[in-house]
Enzyme design. Structure first.
Site: not given
Ligand code: NAD
Ligand code: MG
Length: 334
Positions: A27-28, A55, A85-86, A110, A229, A254
């Site tokens: 829920y990020g 969250s 992702d990681e 992703h 700058e 310019s």
């Molecule tokens: P984020 O870091 O904002 O959110 C990650 C969520 O995962 C959080 O709610 C965190 O609490 C939860 N989490 C972390 N570890 C956990 C665990 N062990 N168990 C359960 N929940 C856990 O991530 P994000 O930026 O929303 O990215 C999510 C995906 O979306 C990725 O694959 C990213 O590449 C992709 N993505 C991100 C963006 C962006 O702009 N942020 C854009 C396009 C795609």
């Protein structure tokens, strides 16, 4: 070309999601936007979070059903993985995989985990992607305002024969179909996304800014002037490129700036930088970058933390902090 393989709301059938539960894991940035947009589009949503996640309350205050990751994964007919992702591979084995049944649709925003072999789903499972081309807060805000952020979509595995229809419906339900949904594949999305952030958007831009700042400061100029700058004014130029392209930007600056741009830029990004870009791309394509990044995390992220600290200690951060406090109109946009 611009219109090739682009889908809109009229091409999507939201009814494909009728009777299905969509589980949003995380829920990020993306997770909250997908969950809320889907819900507001009439889709049945549950959110999967850790028991101690901060969250939880936020999602519950929106009236969303929050479950543990494993419960959400097993409840969902469609399971969208919006975790870092990681971390996806370890969470997949420990909490998600058991809940994914044949005929379910496993989704990502992703291509990383699938393209680089971090997650291998059974042959009976559909695998799809909807990747909004913007941060989650923009995805949510645009949706609420009746618009949407363009999305990429892809189908990696279509076991049921319905994967494409469902992925398209999902993209439309989060607002992508109001702007346009471009079809691609997991490899192209993952490789171009990593290349962009490494060579241009993040790696290239930050190194360019710091190198310009250091060049002026080492030559004896006031660091505050160097900051304005080389960092502050970058936004004005990027905003113009974002709105009107490179030529539109050049029209607004310019003639002196435009002449300097066209005669000096290629000295900075010369053959050596272009060769480095090719090397960066090759490391991405071979999987070497992904391997390195996963290994860094498995080893506890020591290098990552050290480099973060070094970056935070750079003179440009102290100078910038002081100057930004003189400019109260600068607020974070998202
Ligand atoms: P984020 O870091 O904002 O959110 C990650 C969520 O995962 C959080 O709610 C965190 O609490 C939860 N989490 C972390 N570890 C956990 C665990 N062990 N168990 C359960 N929940 C856990 O991530 P994000 O930026 O929303 O990215 C999510 C995906 O979306 C990725 O694959 C990213 O590449 C992709 N993505 C991100 C963006 C962006 O702009 N942020 C854009 C396009 C795609
Ligand atoms: Mg990205």
């Amino acid at each position: 070309m611009a219109d090739e393989g682009i889908f809109y709301d009229k091409d999507a059938d939201l009814a494909a999601l009728d009777g299905k539960t969509v589980a949003i894991l995380g829920y990020g940035s993306q997770g909250h936007a997908h969950a809320l947009n889907l819900r507001d589009s009439g889709v049945d949503v549950v959110v999967g979070l850790r028991e101690n996640s901060e969250s939880r309350r936020e999602a519950e205050s929106e009236g969303l059903t929050v479950l543990d990751v494993a419960d959400a994964a097993s409840r969902g007919d469609v399971v969208m993985v919006l975790l870092p992702d990681e971390r996806q591979a370890e969470i997949w084995s420990a909490e998600i995989a058991d809940g994914i049944a044949d005929g379910n649709l496993l989704m990502f925003a992703h291509g990383f985990s699938i393209r680089f072999g971090q997650i291998e789903a059974p042959a009976g499972v559909d695998i799809g992607m909807v990747a909004p081309k913007g941060p989650g807060h923009l995805v949510r805000r645009q949706y609420v305002e009746g618009r949407g952020v363009p999305c990429l979509m892809a189908v990696e595995q279509d076991a049921t024969g319905n994967a494409r229809e469902l992925v398209l419906a999902y993209a439309s339900a989060i607002g992508g179909g109001r702007a346009g949904i471009i079809e691609t594949n997991f490899s192209d999305e993952a490789e171009t996304d990593l290349f962009g952030e490494q060579a241009v958007l993040c790696g290239g831009a930050t190194e360019l800014v710091q190198a310009g700042f250091e060049t002026l400061v080492e030559a004896g100029y006031d660091p505050r002037l160097a900051y304005f700058e080389c960092l502050h004014e970058l936004k004005l130029i990027v905003d113009l490129m974002y709105e009107k392209g490179i030529q539109g930007m050049r029209h607004s600056i310019s003639n002196t700036a435009e002449y300097g741009d066209m005669t000096r830029g290629s000295k900075v990004i010369g053959p050596e930088s272009r060769a480095a870009m090719k090397e960066i791309l090759a490391d991405i394509q071979s999987g070497d970058f992904a391997k390195e990044w996963i290994a860094e995390n498995q080893a506890g992220g020591e290098n990552f933390d050290r480099m973060r600290k070094e970056g935070a200690d750079h003179q440009i951060e102290k100078v910038g902090g002081g100057l930004r406090s003189m400019m109260p109109w600068i607020e974070t946009e998202f």
